[in-house]
Design a protein around this motif. Structure first.
Motif, PDB file in Angstrom:
ATOM      1  N   GLU A 144       0.836  -1.167  -0.023  1.00 28.41           N
ATOM      2  CA  GLU A 144       0.059   0.029  -0.040  1.00 28.41           C
ATOM      3  C   GLU A 144       0.828   1.249  -0.050  1.00 28.41           C
ATOM      4  OE1 GLU A 144      -1.698  -3.087   2.694  1.00 28.41           O
ATOM      5  OE2 GLU A 144      -0.069  -2.243   2.398  1.00 28.41           O
ATOM      6  N   SER A 145       0.379   2.327  -0.754  1.00 32.85           N
ATOM      7  CA  SER A 145       1.224   3.491  -0.691  1.00 32.85           C
ATOM      8  C   SER A 145       0.306   4.734  -0.605  1.00 32.85           C
ATOM      9  CB  SER A 145       2.198   3.853  -1.880  1.00 32.85           C
ATOM     10  OG  SER A 145       1.235   3.633  -3.031  1.00 32.85           O
ATOM     11  N   GLY A 146       0.638   5.848  -0.387  1.00 30.78           N
ATOM     12  CA  GLY A 146      -0.057   7.116  -0.525  1.00 30.78           C
ATOM     13  C   GLY A 146      -0.718   7.448   1.004  1.00 30.78           C
ATOM     14  N   GLY A 147      -0.395   6.773   2.118  1.00 29.42           N
ATOM     15  CA  GLY A 147      -0.818   7.277   3.333  1.00 29.42           C
ATOM     16  C   GLY A 147      -0.258   8.513   3.772  1.00 29.42           C
ATOM     17  N   GLY A 148      -0.777   9.237   4.744  1.00 27.97           N
ATOM     18  CA  GLY A 148       0.011  10.438   5.108  1.00 27.97           C
ATOM     19  C   GLY A 148      -1.041  11.219   6.471  1.00 27.97           C
ATOM     20  N   SER A 149      -0.603  12.408   6.609  1.00 28.10           N
ATOM     21  CA  SER A 149      -1.420  13.275   7.617  1.00 28.10           C
ATOM     22  C   SER A 149      -2.167  14.270   6.670  1.00 28.10           C
ATOM     23  CB  SER A 149      -0.321  13.574   8.655  1.00 28.10           C
ATOM     24  OG  SER A 149       0.288  12.667   9.216  1.00 28.10           O
ATOM     25  N   VAL A 150      -3.566  14.353   7.210  1.00 25.99           N
ATOM     26  CA  VAL A 150      -4.236  15.569   6.441  1.00 25.99           C
ATOM     27  C   VAL A 150      -5.390  16.215   7.397  1.00 25.99           C
ATOM     28  CG1 VAL A 150      -4.235  14.665   4.322  1.00 25.99           C
ATOM     29  CG2 VAL A 150      -5.973  13.822   5.696  1.00 25.99           C
ATOM     30  N   GLN A 151      -5.670  17.154   6.752  1.00 22.83           N
ATOM     31  CA  GLN A 151      -6.670  17.752   7.903  1.00 22.83           C
ATOM     32  C   GLN A 151      -8.032  17.244   7.513  1.00 22.83           C
ATOM     33  OE1 GLN A 151      -5.934  22.121   7.415  1.00 22.83           O
ATOM     34  NE2 GLN A 151      -5.134  22.269   9.457  1.00 22.83           N
ATOM     35  N   SER A 152      -9.019  17.391   8.461  1.00 25.20           N
ATOM     36  CA  SER A 152     -10.467  17.040   8.259  1.00 25.20           C
ATOM     37  C   SER A 152     -10.898  17.809   7.171  1.00 25.20           C
ATOM     38  CB  SER A 152     -11.172  17.361   9.419  1.00 25.20           C
ATOM     39  OG  SER A 152     -12.362  16.902   9.374  1.00 25.20           O
ATOM     40  N   GLY A 153     -11.576  16.881   6.138  1.00 23.24           N
ATOM     41  CA  GLY A 153     -12.324  17.437   5.177  1.00 23.24           C
ATOM     42  C   GLY A 153     -11.520  17.367   3.916  1.00 23.24           C
ATOM     43  N   ARG A 154     -10.370  16.942   4.027  1.00 31.14           N
ATOM     44  CA  ARG A 154      -9.138  16.855   2.765  1.00 31.14           C
ATOM     45  C   ARG A 154      -9.427  15.359   2.191  1.00 31.14           C
ATOM     46  NH1 ARG A 154      -5.794  21.184   2.696  1.00 31.14           N
ATOM     47  NH2 ARG A 154      -5.400  20.583   0.430  1.00 31.14           N
ATOM     48  N   SER A 155      -8.701  15.056   0.975  1.00 29.53           N
ATOM     49  CA  SER A 155      -8.771  13.915   0.414  1.00 29.53           C
ATOM     50  C   SER A 155      -7.304  13.268   0.404  1.00 29.53           C
ATOM     51  CB  SER A 155      -9.408  13.879  -0.715  1.00 29.53           C
ATOM     52  OG  SER A 155     -10.458  14.755  -0.792  1.00 29.53           O
ATOM     53  N   LEU A 156      -7.278  11.776   0.275  1.00 32.65           N
ATOM     54  CA  LEU A 156      -6.050  11.206  -0.146  1.00 32.65           C
ATOM     55  C   LEU A 156      -6.477  10.130  -0.794  1.00 32.65           C
ATOM     56  CD1 LEU A 156      -4.189  10.557   3.441  1.00 32.65           C
ATOM     57  CD2 LEU A 156      -3.445  11.856   1.539  1.00 32.65           C
ATOM     58  N   THR A 157      -5.618   9.471  -1.537  1.00 34.34           N
ATOM     59  CA  THR A 157      -5.804   8.335  -2.394  1.00 34.34           C
ATOM     60  C   THR A 157      -4.375   7.319  -2.172  1.00 34.34           C
ATOM     61  OG1 THR A 157      -6.594   9.435  -4.206  1.00 34.34           O
ATOM     62  CG2 THR A 157      -5.848   7.451  -4.678  1.00 34.34           C
ATOM     63  N   LEU A 158      -5.292   5.991  -1.767  1.00 36.29           N
ATOM     64  CA  LEU A 158      -4.415   4.942  -1.437  1.00 36.29           C
ATOM     65  C   LEU A 158      -4.112   4.218  -2.668  1.00 36.29           C
ATOM     66  CD1 LEU A 158      -5.558   3.985   2.413  1.00 36.29           C
ATOM     67  CD2 LEU A 158      -3.400   5.566   1.590  1.00 36.29           C
ATOM     68  N   THR A 159      -2.981   3.501  -2.915  1.00 35.40           N
ATOM     69  CA  THR A 159      -2.905   2.621  -4.089  1.00 35.40           C
ATOM     70  C   THR A 159      -2.385   1.228  -3.508  1.00 35.40           C
ATOM     71  OG1 THR A 159      -2.367   4.421  -5.512  1.00 35.40           O
ATOM     72  CG2 THR A 159      -1.724   2.192  -6.282  1.00 35.40           C
ATOM     73  N   CYS A 160      -2.946   0.318  -3.983  1.00 34.11           N
ATOM     74  CA  CYS A 160      -2.459  -1.237  -3.762  1.00 34.11           C
ATOM     75  C   CYS A 160      -1.669  -1.712  -4.901  1.00 34.11           C
ATOM     76  CB  CYS A 160      -3.662  -2.032  -3.204  1.00 34.11           C
ATOM     77  SG  CYS A 160      -3.357  -3.722  -2.750  1.00 34.11           S
ATOM     78  N   ALA A 161      -0.584  -2.345  -4.941  1.00 30.92           N
ATOM     79  CA  ALA A 161       0.079  -2.832  -5.953  1.00 30.92           C
ATOM     80  C   ALA A 161       0.658  -4.222  -5.693  1.00 30.92           C
ATOM     81  CB  ALA A 161       1.145  -1.955  -6.308  1.00 30.92           C
ATOM     82  N   ALA A 162       0.672  -5.171  -6.538  1.00 27.71           N
ATOM     83  CA  ALA A 162       1.287  -6.388  -6.125  1.00 27.71           C
ATOM     84  C   ALA A 162       2.637  -6.546  -6.840  1.00 27.71           C
ATOM     85  CB  ALA A 162       0.174  -7.358  -6.891  1.00 27.71           C
ATOM     86  N   SER A 163       3.572  -7.273  -6.056  1.00 25.60           N
ATOM     87  CA  SER A 163       4.655  -7.712  -6.711  1.00 25.60           C
ATOM     88  C   SER A 163       4.704  -8.869  -7.682  1.00 25.60           C
ATOM     89  CB  SER A 163       5.534  -7.867  -5.335  1.00 25.60           C
ATOM     90  OG  SER A 163       7.029  -8.465  -6.051  1.00 25.60           O
ATOM     91  N   GLY A 164       5.113  -8.636  -8.810  1.00 22.08           N
ATOM     92  CA  GLY A 164       5.162  -9.616  -9.880  1.00 22.08           C
ATOM     93  C   GLY A 164       4.111  -9.993 -10.573  1.00 22.08           C
ATOM     94  N   PHE A 165       2.963  -9.341 -10.130  1.00 21.88           N
ATOM     95  CA  PHE A 165       1.862  -9.705 -10.865  1.00 21.88           C
ATOM     96  C   PHE A 165       0.812  -8.431 -11.175  1.00 21.88           C
ATOM     97  CE2 PHE A 165      -1.412 -10.505  -7.857  1.00 21.88           C
ATOM     98  CZ  PHE A 165      -0.607 -10.978  -6.804  1.00 21.88           C
TER      99      PHE A 165
END
Length: 140
Positions: free
Chosen positions: A6-27
Motif C-alpha cells: 500500500e502507498s499514499g498514506g499520510g497526515s491530512v486535515q479534516s475534510g481533505r482527501s487522500l488516495t491510497l494505491t495497492c500494488a502487487a509484486s510480480g503480477f
C-alpha cells in the motif's frame, strides 16, 4: 508468492482527501477480488477485521461499509494492474492503518459471478495475501 504494497498514506486535515494505491509484486491485480481494511494504529494486523470497501472478483462490483459510503471510492487502474482507494471528506475517526488484501481463492474470469459479497472479511483469511498497511492520520 503474493506480496501487496500500500502507498499514499499520510497526515491530512479534516475534510481533505487522500488516495491510497495497492500494488502487487510480480503480477497485476486485474480480476482479483480485493478488500480494503482498516485498523486502529497500534493494532496488530492479525486483529484487523473491518472491511470498509472492496472490489469483487470477476464482475468488479464495488461495495462499501456504511461508515465510508458516499465518501470513499475504490477503483481498478487496469492499465497499471493496481487498485486505488480515494478517501474524500476525511474525518478524524478515519485515522487508521489501511490494508489491502486479495481474495484468498484467487481470481476468476472477467464478468464471472461467484455469488459472494466482497465485504465478507472471511474471504481474506490468508494473511499472507495482505499488505503491511499505510497509516492515514486525520486531524481536526
Amino acid at each position: 508468492q503474493v506480496q501487496l504494497v500500500e502507498s499514499g498514506g499520510g497526515s491530512v486535515q479534516s475534510g481533505r482527501s487522500l488516495t491510497l494505491t495497492c500494488a502487487a509484486s510480480g503480477f497485476n491485480l486485474n480480476s482479483w477480488g480485493l478488500g480494503w481494511f482498516r485498523g486502529a494504529p497500534g493494532l496488530e494486523r492479525e486483529g484487523v477485521t473491518e472491511v470498509i470497501s472492496c472490489l469483487s472478483r470477476g464482475r468488479d462490483s464495488t461495495e462499501y461499509a456504511d461508515s465510508v459510503k458516499g465518501r470513499f471510492i475504490v477503483s481498478r487502474v487496469k492499465n497499471e494492474g493496481t487498485v486505488t482507494l480515494t478517501l474524500n471528506n476525511l474525518k478524524p475517526e478515519d485515522t487508521a492503518v489501511y490494508y489491502c488484501a486479495v481474495h484468498a481463492r484467487g481470481p476468476i474470469g472477467p464478468g464471472s459471478y461467484d455469488g459472494e459479497s466482497c465485504l465478507d472479511k472471511d474471504l481474506y483469511y490468508n494473511r499472507d495475501f495482505w499488505g503491511k498497511g499505510a497509516l492515514v492520520t486525520v486531524s481536526a
